[in-house]
Design an enzyme around this catalytic site. Structure first.
Site, short mmCIF file in Angstrom:
data_model
loop_
_atom_site.label_atom_id
_atom_site.label_comp_id
_atom_site.label_asym_id
_atom_site.label_seq_id
_atom_site.Cartn_x
_atom_site.Cartn_y
_atom_site.Cartn_z
N HIS A 194 0.82 -1.22 0.00
CA HIS A 194 0.00 0.00 0.00
C HIS A 194 0.86 1.27 0.00
O HIS A 194 0.34 2.35 -0.26
CB HIS A 194 -0.91 0.04 1.23
CG HIS A 194 -2.01 -1.00 1.20
ND1 HIS A 194 -2.89 -1.09 0.15
CD2 HIS A 194 -2.34 -1.98 2.08
CE1 HIS A 194 -3.74 -2.10 0.39
NE2 HIS A 194 -3.42 -2.66 1.54
N ASP B 129 -2.52 -10.21 -3.00
CA ASP B 129 -3.12 -9.85 -1.71
C ASP B 129 -4.60 -9.52 -1.92
O ASP B 129 -4.99 -9.08 -3.01
CB ASP B 129 -2.37 -8.62 -1.16
CG ASP B 129 -2.79 -8.25 0.25
OD1 ASP B 129 -2.07 -8.63 1.19
OD2 ASP B 129 -3.84 -7.58 0.42
N HIS C 156 -6.18 -7.07 -0.93
CA HIS C 156 -6.36 -5.63 -1.15
C HIS C 156 -5.53 -5.16 -2.35
O HIS C 156 -4.43 -5.66 -2.59
CB HIS C 156 -5.94 -4.85 0.10
CG HIS C 156 -6.63 -5.31 1.33
ND1 HIS C 156 -6.07 -6.21 2.21
CD2 HIS C 156 -7.86 -5.00 1.82
CE1 HIS C 156 -6.92 -6.43 3.21
NE2 HIS C 156 -8.01 -5.73 2.99
N ASP D 28 -4.44 -12.96 2.83
CA ASP D 28 -5.74 -12.48 3.32
C ASP D 28 -6.85 -12.75 2.29
O ASP D 28 -8.00 -12.37 2.50
CB ASP D 28 -5.69 -11.00 3.74
CG ASP D 28 -4.96 -10.11 2.77
OD1 ASP D 28 -4.59 -10.57 1.68
OD2 ASP D 28 -4.75 -8.92 3.12
ZN LIG Z 1 -4.19 -7.18 2.28
#
Ligand SMILES: [Zn+2]
Length: 339
Positions: A157, A193, A195, A282
């Protein structure tokens, strides 16, 4: 497969994370690293990385951002604040924003999201995490077929000049840049991931030498919300070298694999000489942050499919918060890869 881990990564342990209007125990904890370390011991003893220096960080991050991370805690403590450095102050439009001298304002200026705290040892741990990714990239550049960088805090991120989403330095981007710097003409990054890897996208958005493909929960319904849509395809020279695959709630493995195969097609056509995988587990169905239906055996299959690229591969650890299954899930992907 070479494994790298720096114990100084354990030093980052904020008291709390802002989630659902509450200050809760952070999802992203030092114990995550130990759970993963235990579970991947069958791959070999983890090596400690060397220090690659601050110069390595500014290959993908703005120098003033790195300086901010280094100085933040001291300035925060000097202001007399009692807790870890966190702020709700954010510039209304960063492109027009002035970077103030007060640390609370600087904190908001260099953050894109306010849930993640900076402590007295965050920079040290984030640098150890970055060194871990750089050491894995170095090992592969020197001839190892594959390496696993057990990184935490995670990195995908973290943008060119903004931290957030538990990420303070972008480990995957640093690894990809290191592969470029050691001679790979083109490097692909596959981010699996749950996200979207908004930070990695941001860092390489204008570039044609690093392809970025991300498969993730639709940002309309999942963090990081503002980026990760399919129409984000790169800019300028980077146009056509960024591919997002946002997937809806309750996505089952067959649909996930369709996105994976589409990303794999881009990676194969790109002609990369090396692959960096942002490995977030995740995506697992029981992860508190996931809305995919991806089982433990599916994770093994994902590792097997990644091996089919037959490319020098650096795995960089990202998210994964189903603590009881976290280590085993990482091992499933890596064991699927190594066969
Ligand atoms: Zn994540």
């Amino acid at each position: 497969m070479r494994v790298f881990f720096d114990p100084a990564q354990r030093l980052h342990a904020p008291v709390a994370e802002l989630y659902g209007g509450q200050l809760i125990d952070p999802f992203e904890s030092p114990q995550r690293a130990d759970r993963i370390l235990d579970a991947v011991s069958h791959l070999g003893t983890a090596s400690e990385p060397r220090d690659f220096g601050r110069e390595a960080l500014t290959r993908v991050h703005a120098p003033d951002f790195v300086a901010f991370l280094e100085e933040c805690w001291e300035a925060w403590a000097a202001e007399g604040f009692a807790g870890d450095a966190m702020t709700a102050a954010m510039p209304p439009d960063r492109r027009e924003a002035h970077c103030p001298s007060h640390i609370e304002g600087r904190l908001g200026y260099f953050a894109f999201s306010g849930e993640s705290a900076i402590t007295s040892t965050t920079f040290k741990a984030a640098r150890a995490s970055a060194n871990t990714a750089l050491a894995a990239a170095e090992a592969v550049a020197q001839g190892a077929k594959s390496a696993f960088a057990l990184c935490r805090p995670p990195g995908h991120h973290c943008m060119h000049a903004q931290f957030g989403g538990y990420c303070y330095l972008n480990n995957a981007a640093l690894a990809a840049q290191a592969m470029r710097d050691s001679g790979a003409a083109q490097v692909a990054i596959l981010d699996i991931d749950f996200h979207h890897g908004n930070g990695t996208q941001d860092i390489f958005y204008d570039r044609a030498d690093v392809l970025f493909c991300s498969i993730h929960g639709d940002p309309d319904r999942a963090y990081p919300f503002y980026l990760g849509y399919s129409e984000e395809v790169g800019r300028g020279a980077g146009h056509g070298f960024n591919h997002n695959f946002p997937l809806p709630e309750a996505t089952a493995f067959a649909a996930w694999l369709e996105a994976f195969e589409a990303a794999a097609g881009h990676i194969s056509r790109f002609g990369a000489e090396a692959l960096v995988v942002s490995l977030g587990v995740d995506i697992y169905e029981s992860d508190p942050q996931s809305f995919f239906r991806i089982s433990a055996p599916n994770l093994f299959e994902i590792g097997r499919r990644i091996a089919q690229f037959s490319m020098p591969t650096v795995f960089v650890m990202e998210g994964g918060y189903a603590n009881d299954e976290l280590g085993a899930n990482v091992a499933r992907v890596l064991t699927g890869f190594t066969g």
